[in-house]
Design an enzyme around this catalytic site. Sequence first.
Site, PDB file in Angstrom:
ATOM      1  N   GLN A  13       4.894   6.818  -3.534  1.00 43.02           N
ATOM      2  CA  GLN A  13       4.507   6.062  -4.717  1.00 43.02           C
ATOM      3  C   GLN A  13       3.175   5.646  -4.560  1.00 43.02           C
ATOM      4  OE1 GLN A  13       7.252   3.402  -6.555  1.00 43.02           O
ATOM      5  NE2 GLN A  13       8.750   4.908  -7.118  1.00 43.02           N
TER       6      GLN A  13
ATOM      7  N   ALA B  24       3.066  17.955   4.877  1.00 44.79           N
ATOM      8  CA  ALA B  24       2.501  18.439   6.167  1.00 44.79           C
ATOM      9  C   ALA B  24       2.766  19.605   6.362  1.00 44.79           C
ATOM     10  CB  ALA B  24       3.049  17.553   7.168  1.00 44.79           C
TER      11      ALA B  24
ATOM     12  N   SER C 135       0.634   7.365   5.822  1.00 44.93           N
ATOM     13  CA  SER C 135       1.806   8.243   6.161  1.00 44.93           C
ATOM     14  C   SER C 135       1.246   9.529   5.458  1.00 44.93           C
ATOM     15  CB  SER C 135       3.093   7.897   5.699  1.00 44.93           C
ATOM     16  OG  SER C 135       3.339   7.495   4.104  1.00 44.93           O
TER      17      SER C 135
ATOM     18  N   HIS D   8      11.549  -0.446   3.517  1.00 48.51           N
ATOM     19  CA  HIS D   8      10.629  -0.978   2.500  1.00 48.51           C
ATOM     20  C   HIS D   8      11.369  -2.176   1.867  1.00 48.51           C
ATOM     21  CE1 HIS D   8       8.197  -1.034  -1.408  1.00 48.51           C
ATOM     22  NE2 HIS D   8       7.558  -0.112  -0.741  1.00 48.51           N
TER      23      HIS D   8
ATOM     24  N   ARG E 245       4.741  -5.268   6.023  1.00 46.16           N
ATOM     25  CA  ARG E 245       6.215  -5.109   5.394  1.00 46.16           C
ATOM     26  C   ARG E 245       7.146  -5.556   6.177  1.00 46.16           C
ATOM     27  NH1 ARG E 245       5.841   1.448   3.585  1.00 46.16           N
ATOM     28  NH2 ARG E 245       4.487   0.946   1.560  1.00 46.16           N
TER      29      ARG E 245
ATOM     30  N   GLU F 129      -3.476  -2.492  -0.885  1.00 43.74           N
ATOM     31  CA  GLU F 129      -2.136  -2.768  -0.513  1.00 43.74           C
ATOM     32  C   GLU F 129      -1.918  -3.566   0.622  1.00 43.74           C
ATOM     33  OE1 GLU F 129       0.091   0.965  -0.163  1.00 43.74           O
ATOM     34  OE2 GLU F 129      -0.176   1.562  -2.286  1.00 43.74           O
TER      35      GLU F 129
END
Length: 503
Positions: free
Chosen positions: A46, A15, A374, A229, A275, A113
């Site tokens: 990743q 950012a 993100s 995670h 998640r 994902e």
Amino acid sequence: MANEDKILIVGAGLAGLFLALKLAPRPCIVLSQSPIGTGASSAWAQGGMAAALAVGDSPELHARDTVAAGAGLVDEVVALMVAKDGPKRIQDLLELGVPFDTDEKGALELGLEAAHSKARVARVAGDLAGREIMKSLIAKAQAASHIRILENHWALALLQNPNGAIGGVIAGHKGGQLRIEAAHTVLATGGIGGLYALTTNPIEARGQGLGMAARCGALICDPEFVQFHPTSINIGRDPAPLASEALRGDGAILRNADGTAFMAKYHSDADLAPRDIVARAVAIENQSGRGAFLDATSAIGAHFPTAFPTVFASCMSANIDPRTQMIPVAPAEHYHMGGIATDLWGKTSLQGLSAIGECASTGLHGANRLASNSLLEAVVMANRVALALHGAHLEAPQNCAFRLPAQLKSDKLQVLRRAMSENAGVVRGENSLKALLQVIDNLKTYPVEASPNELVTAKLVATAALHRQESRGGHWREDFQHLSESPKHSHLAIGKNGDIEIL
């Protein structure tokens, strides 16, 4: 160091560097608390960057998936805005030299994902997206004449005038302290992973930016929403290596030690469930003694060294060959959905202060971040802040003062990290959260005005978690497992007496 019209960016992750490049030719200073390229979570990402680029996909579908994952607290306007802007920012990164994976025809290869309805995650060399994106941006930033990078400088406190406006920071460095005045300050300081004993983040990321802003009265939103995670590699490392979610996207299966696949009993999407659900399932299986392992021997197998080189190297360093063996996994703090409240242009509630990246709460992630959103949010919001500041007439506020926080010694930090993981982890409850608040109070042997930034941030997380008497997204209360009928954000601020006020 006076900078009447310069912009100060605190943080040199994705950012911060993307914003600095987008500000050209406007002068800016970038603070990096460690040698640039280290200590930033961006480089460790990743999975990749999500964007609606495939035939049959659309920003509307991407926004819909984002809203669904966020458990009722995603700002739909923000979700659609970010999704629409995503393809343009991917193009920016390509032009900056980021070598996203492509097929033989030159088209971007897009991965699937969890909780995405389409394959839309742009990757680099399988699981090296964060590292390669940062490598490209660092090279461009170091060559840019309008950017001054101050390495090994870390912000301690914000400069603030009597009207509440922010005018820069007091920074620490090896030789002492430096006053850096600026016409506008942007916090891009990352998340809070270093406040947890088990985390996939650099331990330098301890919520300092959030704590600094809160100490100056900034509005904080949803700090209780912490994403864990589900598949950190459980080999006793600090921080924990990460087994990317992309592994399950490519067919890896979560199993018990005896080989039993267990995710189907927790969710209809099994290994591709959201998640928070996967993280709780992995925690439960480990706590039960059945164990939790990620089996990629069939799905990835011999392709591991080239398909997921980072995961492969981490496993092999612990004498685990993921081509033929299952990978032991456990949930670890991974991403902070809450943070400093901002508007659509990154502005905080304090004049002269913006926030971007993980330290900000834009409304995109709600109660549970959609995978690979993100990095996307980082570049989209950095671009919007650049647009807002580019031609603006800026003047540094006068008569700024500061309140230096005490430094949290390493032994106390370790006590805090253990307490955060034990009491504000995947599963929370009234007793555990009250115990955490007691630990924080016991560590706070300082005047209120000198509270360490880490303790301020930890107390905001614990206070909001105790106040939210429901289970939603990444926040799971064992004593309030229901979902309340009306989704509500948490808004907190620190009052003049130093107490946290829930607004």
